[in-house]
Write a protein that holds these residues in place. Structure first.
Motif, mmCIF file in Angstrom:
data_model
loop_
_atom_site.group_PDB
_atom_site.id
_atom_site.type_symbol
_atom_site.label_atom_id
_atom_site.label_comp_id
_atom_site.label_asym_id
_atom_site.label_seq_id
_atom_site.Cartn_x
_atom_site.Cartn_y
_atom_site.Cartn_z
ATOM 1 N N PHE A 1 -7.482 -2.419 2.647
ATOM 2 C CA PHE A 1 -8.669 -3.181 2.246
ATOM 3 C C PHE A 1 -8.385 -3.760 0.867
ATOM 4 O O PHE A 1 -8.867 -3.235 -0.141
ATOM 5 N N GLY A 2 -7.574 -4.785 0.784
ATOM 6 C CA GLY A 2 -7.223 -5.383 -0.501
ATOM 7 C C GLY A 2 -6.413 -4.420 -1.351
ATOM 8 O O GLY A 2 -5.287 -4.077 -1.001
ATOM 9 N N ALA A 3 -7.018 -3.933 -2.432
ATOM 10 C CA ALA A 3 -6.279 -3.108 -3.390
ATOM 11 C C ALA A 3 -6.311 -1.620 -3.066
ATOM 12 O O ALA A 3 -5.763 -0.815 -3.819
ATOM 13 N N GLN A 4 -6.984 -1.237 -1.974
ATOM 14 C CA GLN A 4 -7.028 0.175 -1.595
ATOM 15 C C GLN A 4 -6.771 0.314 -0.099
ATOM 16 O O GLN A 4 -7.003 -0.634 0.664
ATOM 17 N N ALA A 5 -6.324 1.508 0.287
ATOM 18 C CA ALA A 5 -6.022 1.746 1.700
ATOM 19 C C ALA A 5 -6.624 3.083 2.126
ATOM 20 O O ALA A 5 -7.048 3.884 1.287
ATOM 21 N N VAL A 6 -6.661 3.293 3.435
ATOM 22 C CA VAL A 6 -7.074 4.596 3.976
ATOM 23 C C VAL A 6 -6.145 4.968 5.127
ATOM 24 O O VAL A 6 -5.502 4.102 5.728
ATOM 25 N N ALA B 1 1.722 1.066 -5.627
ATOM 26 C CA ALA B 1 0.626 0.698 -6.525
ATOM 27 C C ALA B 1 -0.720 0.693 -5.797
ATOM 28 O O ALA B 1 -1.769 0.679 -6.429
ATOM 29 N N VAL B 2 -0.685 0.683 -4.461
ATOM 30 C CA VAL B 2 -1.936 0.667 -3.690
ATOM 31 C C VAL B 2 -2.368 2.101 -3.408
ATOM 32 O O VAL B 2 -1.709 2.818 -2.661
ATOM 33 N N PRO B 3 -3.471 2.542 -4.024
ATOM 34 C CA PRO B 3 -3.889 3.923 -3.768
ATOM 35 C C PRO B 3 -4.465 4.100 -2.372
ATOM 36 O O PRO B 3 -5.121 3.199 -1.840
ATOM 37 N N ILE B 4 -4.186 5.260 -1.776
ATOM 38 C CA ILE B 4 -4.828 5.626 -0.511
ATOM 39 C C ILE B 4 -6.043 6.464 -0.885
ATOM 40 O O ILE B 4 -5.914 7.572 -1.406
ATOM 41 N N LYS B 5 -7.221 5.871 -0.669
ATOM 42 C CA LYS B 5 -8.457 6.486 -1.170
ATOM 43 C C LYS B 5 -8.882 7.665 -0.296
ATOM 44 O O LYS B 5 -9.250 8.712 -0.807
ATOM 45 N N TYR B 6 -8.884 7.464 0.999
ATOM 46 C CA TYR B 6 -9.353 8.514 1.916
ATOM 47 C C TYR B 6 -8.347 8.762 3.037
ATOM 48 O O TYR B 6 -7.666 7.842 3.485
ATOM 49 N N VAL C 1 -21.318 5.238 5.564
ATOM 50 C CA VAL C 1 -20.495 4.064 5.262
ATOM 51 C C VAL C 1 -19.681 4.354 4.002
ATOM 52 O O VAL C 1 -20.224 4.829 3.000
ATOM 53 N N PHE C 2 -18.401 4.090 4.064
ATOM 54 C CA PHE C 2 -17.498 4.305 2.934
ATOM 55 C C PHE C 2 -16.999 2.947 2.450
ATOM 56 O O PHE C 2 -16.455 2.171 3.247
ATOM 57 N N SER C 3 -17.162 2.645 1.143
ATOM 58 C CA SER C 3 -16.584 1.399 0.610
ATOM 59 C C SER C 3 -15.164 1.671 0.175
ATOM 60 O O SER C 3 -14.888 2.675 -0.474
ATOM 61 N N ILE C 4 -14.293 0.754 0.540
ATOM 62 C CA ILE C 4 -12.876 0.867 0.193
ATOM 63 C C ILE C 4 -12.397 -0.526 -0.193
ATOM 64 O O ILE C 4 -12.509 -1.450 0.615
ATOM 65 N N GLY C 5 -11.846 -0.664 -1.387
ATOM 66 C CA GLY C 5 -11.319 -1.961 -1.812
ATOM 67 C C GLY C 5 -12.309 -3.079 -1.549
ATOM 68 O O GLY C 5 -13.468 -3.001 -1.961
ATOM 69 N N ASN C 6 -11.869 -4.095 -0.804
ATOM 70 C CA ASN C 6 -12.722 -5.250 -0.534
ATOM 71 C C ASN C 6 -13.487 -5.118 0.784
ATOM 72 O O ASN C 6 -13.983 -6.110 1.315
ATOM 73 N N GLY C 7 -13.566 -3.914 1.339
ATOM 74 C CA GLY C 7 -14.247 -3.768 2.628
ATOM 75 C C GLY C 7 -14.913 -2.423 2.755
ATOM 76 O O GLY C 7 -15.184 -1.741 1.760
ATOM 77 N N SER C 8 -15.162 -2.038 3.989
ATOM 78 C CA SER C 8 -15.800 -0.748 4.223
ATOM 79 C C SER C 8 -15.443 -0.247 5.612
ATOM 80 O O SER C 8 -14.946 -1.000 6.455
ATOM 81 N N ILE C 9 -15.702 1.014 5.807
ATOM 82 C CA ILE C 9 -15.457 1.640 7.096
ATOM 83 C C ILE C 9 -16.666 2.534 7.387
ATOM 84 O O ILE C 9 -17.195 3.172 6.479
ATOM 85 N N THR C 10 -17.132 2.502 8.612
ATOM 86 C CA THR C 10 -18.307 3.293 8.984
ATOM 87 C C THR C 10 -17.869 4.462 9.857
ATOM 88 O O THR C 10 -17.188 4.259 10.861
ATOM 89 N N GLU D 1 -13.821 -3.778 10.305
ATOM 90 C CA GLU D 1 -13.519 -5.146 10.721
ATOM 91 C C GLU D 1 -12.190 -5.558 10.140
ATOM 92 O O GLU D 1 -11.844 -5.196 9.024
ATOM 93 N N SER D 2 -11.426 -6.291 10.930
ATOM 94 C CA SER D 2 -10.173 -6.833 10.438
ATOM 95 C C SER D 2 -10.050 -8.262 10.940
ATOM 96 O O SER D 2 -10.017 -8.496 12.149
ATOM 97 N N ARG D 3 -10.044 -9.208 10.023
ATOM 98 C CA ARG D 3 -9.929 -10.630 10.392
ATOM 99 C C ARG D 3 -10.948 -11.025 11.457
ATOM 100 O O ARG D 3 -10.605 -11.644 12.473
ATOM 101 N N GLY D 4 -12.185 -10.576 11.261
ATOM 102 C CA GLY D 4 -13.265 -10.965 12.171
ATOM 103 C C GLY D 4 -13.324 -10.180 13.469
ATOM 104 O O GLY D 4 -14.178 -10.429 14.312
ATOM 105 N N GLN D 5 -12.423 -9.225 13.635
ATOM 106 C CA GLN D 5 -12.440 -8.415 14.857
ATOM 107 C C GLN D 5 -12.972 -7.019 14.548
ATOM 108 O O GLN D 5 -12.622 -6.431 13.518
#
Ligand SMILES: [Zn+2]
Ligand SMILES: [Zn+2]
Length: 223
Positions: free
Chosen positions: A28-33, A57-62, A129-138, A155-159
């Motif tokens: 999700f942009g600057a962060q990953a899970v 450099a990209v932190p894995i948040k969760y 709902v968890f916010s991560i970088g430029n997005g979120s995951i439910t 969501e990834s690229r509208g999917q």
């Protein structure tokens, strides 16, 4: 293995170690899970696969654990030590990980024992709902296969992408499975109308019709 521009499979039976459930990486942009961790035997391969995709450099948040079973969680503590991520699980499965219960986590099915580890964040209730970088995951509680099974939707690229993991079950008394809960959860998954389903062992299903058919087949089987 690339699934979309922002989602990859980095672990699983053929990618990391025999017996591993699927391990997914979402950026999700600057962060990953990460979603699930495998049983631990393929740790080095999973780490190498992740490092090929994202920079250090990209932190894995969760690290989300979809349920407590050993093939999805045995490697969780080592991944947390490697990447510093917070481990998230539903409270109704967290208890079996924190006490090292090798029966309910099915570690005994793999001739292994589960070393207990701490869950940083215990999901409560039905939805978070968890916010991560430029997005979120439910995260959505989807009991049945285990009491605290959860699925993750993003969501990834509208999917719409659903990490449904062990949609296929199985149900077993020693896993504290519940048939009525399982059918209700699968019915809930159908309602999500996902475009892509990332399953725990069976791979990737693309297209709403294929996803629906796959989920529906287990409702019919189990019913
Ligand atoms: Zn599994
Ligand atoms: Zn399972």
């Amino acid at each position: 293995m690339k699934i979309t521009d922002t989602i990859w499979q980095v672990g699983g039976d053929s990618l990391s170690a025999a017996g591993d459930g699927a391990v997914y990486l979402a950026l999700f942009g600057a962060q990953a899970v990460l979603i699930d961790a495998g049983c631990g035997h393929g740790h080095k391969k999973i780490v190498a696969n992740i490092k090929q995709i994202i920079s250090l450099a990209v932190p894995i948040k969760y690290l989300f654990l979809t349920h407590c079973h050993f093939d999805h969680t045995g490697g969780a503590d080592a991944l947390r030590r490697e990447f510093g991520c917070s481990i998230v699980a539903h409270e109704q499965d967290a208890v079996f990980l924190e006490t090292g219960d090798s029966e309910v986590t099915a570690a005994s099915w793999y001739q292994a024992s589960l070393t207990k580890f701490r869950i940083n964040h215990k999901m409560q209730g039905g939805r978070e709902v968890f916010s991560i970088g430029n997005g979120s995951i439910t995260a959505l509680h989807a009991p049945g296969h285990s009491p605290g099974s959860m699925v993750l939707l993003t969501e990834s690229r509208g999917q719409k992408v659903l990490f449904g993991q062990d949609v296929h079950g199985p149900l077993h008394p020693s896993l504290l499975s519940n048939h009525g809960d399982y059918i209700a959860s699968l019915t809930m998954l159908l309602g999500l109308e996902a475009d892509i389903l990332c399953e725990g062992h069976f791979g990737i299903y693309r297209g709403r019709d294929n996803v629906r058919q796959f989920i529906q087949s287990f409702i019919s089987d189990a019913g």
